[in-house]
Scaffold this motif. Structure first.
Motif, mmCIF file in Angstrom:
data_model
loop_
_atom_site.group_PDB
_atom_site.id
_atom_site.type_symbol
_atom_site.label_atom_id
_atom_site.label_comp_id
_atom_site.label_asym_id
_atom_site.label_seq_id
_atom_site.Cartn_x
_atom_site.Cartn_y
_atom_site.Cartn_z
ATOM 1 N N VAL A 120 61.915 25.059 107.303
ATOM 2 C CA VAL A 120 63.222 25.446 106.749
ATOM 3 C C VAL A 120 63.876 26.506 107.622
ATOM 4 N N LYS A 121 63.123 27.545 107.984
ATOM 5 C CA LYS A 121 63.685 28.633 108.780
ATOM 6 C C LYS A 121 64.067 28.180 110.184
ATOM 7 N N GLU A 122 63.337 27.217 110.714
ATOM 8 C CA GLU A 122 63.564 26.813 112.098
ATOM 9 C C GLU A 122 64.696 25.798 112.250
ATOM 10 N N TYR A 123 64.805 24.843 111.320
ATOM 11 C CA TYR A 123 65.674 23.702 111.561
ATOM 12 C C TYR A 123 66.772 23.477 110.522
ATOM 13 N N HIS A 124 66.695 24.114 109.361
ATOM 14 C CA HIS A 124 67.690 23.812 108.328
ATOM 15 C C HIS A 124 69.081 24.250 108.791
ATOM 16 N N PRO A 125 70.115 23.413 108.554
ATOM 17 C CA PRO A 125 71.483 23.762 109.002
ATOM 18 C C PRO A 125 71.977 25.095 108.469
ATOM 19 N N ILE A 126 71.651 25.427 107.222
ATOM 20 C CA ILE A 126 72.118 26.700 106.664
ATOM 21 C C ILE A 126 71.458 27.871 107.394
ATOM 22 N N SER A 163 49.728 27.780 114.994
ATOM 23 C CA SER A 163 49.248 29.038 115.548
ATOM 24 C C SER A 163 49.695 30.230 114.741
ATOM 25 N N ALA A 164 50.823 30.082 114.019
ATOM 26 C CA ALA A 164 51.358 31.199 113.236
ATOM 27 C C ALA A 164 50.889 31.164 111.794
ATOM 28 N N GLN A 165 50.141 30.169 111.431
ATOM 29 C CA GLN A 165 49.730 30.012 110.039
ATOM 30 C C GLN A 165 48.250 30.348 109.888
ATOM 31 N N ASP A 166 47.881 30.733 108.702
ATOM 32 C CA ASP A 166 46.475 31.028 108.428
ATOM 33 C C ASP A 166 45.644 29.763 108.350
ATOM 34 N N GLN A 167 46.278 28.654 107.879
ATOM 35 C CA GLN A 167 45.559 27.409 107.713
ATOM 36 C C GLN A 167 46.249 26.317 108.526
ATOM 37 N N PRO A 168 45.533 25.611 109.396
ATOM 38 C CA PRO A 168 46.146 24.535 110.164
ATOM 39 C C PRO A 168 46.459 23.341 109.288
ATOM 40 N N VAL A 169 47.279 22.444 109.834
ATOM 41 C CA VAL A 169 47.646 21.236 109.090
ATOM 42 C C VAL A 169 46.449 20.313 108.958
ATOM 43 N N ASP A 170 46.250 19.783 107.773
ATOM 44 C CA ASP A 170 45.167 18.832 107.515
ATOM 45 C C ASP A 170 45.724 17.428 107.705
ATOM 46 N N ASP A 185 44.153 14.636 108.013
ATOM 47 C CA ASP A 185 43.460 13.585 107.279
ATOM 48 C C ASP A 185 44.001 13.465 105.860
ATOM 49 N N LYS A 186 44.276 14.614 105.242
ATOM 50 C CA LYS A 186 44.756 14.595 103.865
ATOM 51 C C LYS A 186 46.277 14.667 103.766
ATOM 52 N N ASN A 187 46.961 14.841 104.930
ATOM 53 C CA ASN A 187 48.423 14.908 104.938
ATOM 54 C C ASN A 187 48.939 15.981 103.982
ATOM 55 N N ILE A 188 48.389 17.174 104.127
ATOM 56 C CA ILE A 188 48.766 18.292 103.263
ATOM 57 C C ILE A 188 49.909 19.072 103.914
ATOM 58 N N LEU A 189 50.969 19.299 103.158
ATOM 59 C CA LEU A 189 52.074 20.150 103.604
ATOM 60 C C LEU A 189 51.981 21.462 102.827
ATOM 61 N N SER A 190 51.583 22.519 103.515
ATOM 62 C CA SER A 190 51.433 23.811 102.846
ATOM 63 C C SER A 190 52.801 24.476 102.682
ATOM 64 N N LEU A 191 52.853 25.455 101.815
ATOM 65 C CA LEU A 191 54.098 26.193 101.593
ATOM 66 C C LEU A 191 54.496 26.949 102.850
ATOM 67 N N ASN A 192 53.535 27.491 103.564
ATOM 68 C CA ASN A 192 53.825 28.212 104.800
ATOM 69 C C ASN A 192 54.492 27.305 105.826
ATOM 70 N N GLU A 193 53.925 26.118 106.007
ATOM 71 C CA GLU A 193 54.465 25.169 106.977
ATOM 72 C C GLU A 193 55.843 24.677 106.557
#
Length: 472
Positions: A40-46, A18-25, A27-35
Motif C-alpha cells: 500500500v505504501k509503495e504503490y497505492h495511487p493515494i 528483507s524489511a519484514q520480520d517474517q518472510p513470505v510463505d 507454499d501456503k500463499n500467506i499475505l501478512s499484514l506487514n507485507e
C-alpha cells in the motif's frame, strides 16, 4: 484495465522480505499484514498523491524566493520626426533585493535629442549611478516578500504533516480492510468445519436408519442440519468474496497496475497481540507517546506559525511608509579620482493614511485568526488525549470479554463432545446434539465478534495515534 492475480507477482514479495520480520510463505500463499501495508505504501495511487503535497510546497518556496532574484531592467525610448531627433533616452538598471527590504541598485543612463527634457541631460558618454533604497518605516523588518518566503518555508513542514495525515488515513483504511478479510476467512473456516461435521453425522445416521438401529425421522432432522450449515457457509463465502474484493482496492503494483487478490491467498493468523508489533498499539508504548509529534498537532502548530507571520505583516502596515533613496553618480566607471560626493541623486517617499482603518481592521482580523487557531490546537490536544484514554479502556475491556468467551467456547465444546459420545451409545438424540452444536456455533460467533471488536479497537487506536480520524 489489465488485472493480475496476486500469486503471479508473488516473486516480487522478496523485495519486502528483507524489511519484514517474517518472510513470505510461498507454499501456503500467506499475505501478512506487514507485507500488505508495504504494498500500500509503495504503490497505492493515494500514497503517490500524498507526495505531491511536498512537491507543491517546494514549488511554492521556489516561487517565493523569486522575489529576491536580481533584476536587470532596460528602458529605451526614441523619437524622430522629419529628420529631427526629438529624443533618445536609455535607462538601464541592475537591482538586487535583500532580506530587510533594502535594495542595492546600479544604473546607466545615456540621453540625447533636440527636445530632451533638461532634467534628463547627461554627459555625452552617459552617466553611471550606484546606490541603495532603504525603507526606514514600513517594510524594514518585514514586508510582503519576506512574509511570503517565511510562510513558504513553514508550508514545507505543514505539507509534510498533511502528507502524513493523508498517508496515515490510507493505512488506517487498509488495516480495517485487512481485518475484515481475515475475520471473513475465519468465519468461512468455522462454518466449513461444522458443515463437514454435519455431513459426516448425516451419513452415519442414514446408515444407522437403514440398518434399523434408529428411527428414520432422525435422518430428516440431520439432513435439515446439513442444509442449515451449508446455508451459513454460503453466506460466509459471500462475505469473504466481498471482503477480498474490498482488500484488492488497496493492492497495486508498478505503473499503476491494480492487483486482484486470488482465493488461494490467505491472511496470516492473528491473535490479540499480533497487531501490536505492526501498528505500535501496545498499551505500554502509550507511556512514551509525545502529543506534540502527532501529525494533526504538528499541522496545527505550523498553521499558527503561518498566521503569526501574517499578523506581524499586518502590524507592520500600521507604520508610516518612509523610503529613502540615495545614488552616487559619475561619468566613468572606475575613475574614483574624479569621484565627487556632491554628485548624487536622492529622494524621499512618505505615505501615511490618516485613520489607518483598513490597516487596523486587517490586524484585528489577523489576531482573531491566530486566537482561533490556538483554541483549535488546545481543543484538539485535549480531545486527542481523551480519545487515547478511551481507546485504551476499550481495548482492556475487549480483552477481558474475549477471555470470558474463550472460556465459554471451551465449555460448550466439552458439552458437545459429551453429547456426541452419549449419542454414539444411543443415550441421546439428533435434536440434543444439534442443540449443543448450535450453542457452540453461537458462542464461537460471539467470540469472533468480540475478537473483531478487539482488533478494530486496536486499529482505531492506531488511527488516533497517527491521524485522529474517526473509524466506524
Amino acid at each position: 484495465m489489465i488485472r493480475f492475480y496476486l500469486l503471479v507477482l508473488s516473486l516480487f514479495f522478496s523485495m519486502f522480505s528483507s524489511a519484514q520480520d517474517q518472510p513470505v510463505d510461498f507454499d501456503k500463499n500467506i499475505l501478512s499484514l506487514n507485507e500488505f501495508l508495504a504494498y500500500v505504501k509503495e504503490y497505492h495511487p493515494i500514497a503517490k498523491l500524498a507526495n505531491f503535497e511536498i512537491s507543491s510546497a517546494q514549488a511554492e518556496l521556489l516561487r517565493s524566493r523569486g522575489a529576491f532574484d536580481p533584476q536587470v531592467m532596460v528602458d529605451w525610448k526614441n523619437k524622430e520626426f522629419k529628420g529631427t531627433e526629438y529624443y533618445d533616452i536609455l535607462n538601464s538598471t541592475f537591482k538586487i533585493p535583500t532580506w530587510y527590504g533594502i535594495e542595492v541598485k546600479a544604473g546607466f543612463g545615456q540621453n540625447s535629442g533636440e527636445y530632451l527634457n533638461p532634467q534628463n541631460n547627461v554627459p555625452d558618454d552617459g552617466l553611471y549611478s550606484a546606490g541603495v533604497s532603504v525603507p526606514i518605516g514600513q517594510g524594514l523588518f518585514i514586508n510582503q516578500r519576506m512574509a511570503d518566503l517565511k510562510q513558504s518555508k513553514i508550508m514545507q513542514d505543514l505539507s509534510q504533516a498533511q502528507r502524513d495525515i493523508r498517508l496515515n488515513q490510507l493505512l488506517s483504511d487498509a488495516v480495517l480492510s485487512y481485518l475484515d478479510w481475515y475475520l471473513a476467512n475465519r468465519e468461512v473456516s468455522l462454518f466449513s468445519n461444522f458443515e463437514e461435521r454435519a455431513q459426516i453425522r448425516f451419513e452415519g445416521i442414514k446408515e444407522s436408519a437403514l440398518a434399523g438401529d434408529i428411527p428414520t425421522i432422525d435422518t430428516l432432522e440431520a439432513g435439515i442440519i446439513v442444509q442449515n450449515r451449508k446455508l451459513s457457509l454460503e453466506q460466509a463465502n459471500l462475505k469473504l468474496i466481498k471482503s477480498r474484493l474490498q482488500l484488492s482496492n488497496f493492492l497495486w503494483f508498478e505503473d499503476n497496475i491494480p492487483l486482484e487478490l486470488g482465493p488461494f491467498v490467505l491472511p496470516e493468523q492473528l491473535d490479540e497481540n499480533s497487531l501490536d508489533s505492526v501498528l505500535g498499539t501496545n498499551l505500554l508504548q502509550l507511556e512514551n507517546f509525545v502529543l506534540e509529534d502527532h501529525p494533526k498537532i504538528r499541522a496545527l502548530d505550523f498553521k499558527i506559525d503561518q498566521l503569526e507571520v501574517n499578523q506581524r505583516l499586518k502590524a507592520e502596515m500600521l507604520k508610516p511608509q518612509l523610503d529613502l533613496e540615495y545614488n552616487f553618480i559619475n561619468e566613468r566607471v572606475g575613475q574614483f579620482e574624479n569621484f565627487n560626493t556632491n554628485d548624487y541623486k536622492a529622494g524621499i517617499y512618505f505615505k501615511l493614511p490618516l485613520f489607518l482603518r483598513k490597516e487596523r481592521g486587517n490586524l484585528k482580523l489577523a489576531k482573531i485568526k491566530v486566537n482561533q487557531a490556538q483554541l483549535d490546537l488546545d481543543y484538539e490536544s485535549l480531545q486527542l488525549q481523551n480519545k487515547i484514554q478511551a481507546s485504551r479502556s476499550e481495548i482492556l475491556s475487549y480483552i477481558n470479554q474475549l477471555n470470558t468467551f474463550q472460556s465459554i467456547v471451551k465449555d460448550y465444546s466439552s458439552l458437545l463432545r459429551a453429547e456426541e459420545r452419549k449419542f454414539s451409545f444411543g443415550e441421546s438424540s439428533v435434536f440434543l446434539v444439534n442443540a449443543r452444536e448450535s450453542k457452540l456455533i453461537e458462542s464461537r460467533l460471539k467470540e469472533i465478534k468480540v475478537f473483531e471488536k478487539l482488533l478494530k479497537s486496536k486499529a482505531s487506536l492506531f488511527n488516533i495515534l497517527i491521524n485522529d480520524v474517526e473509524i466506524d
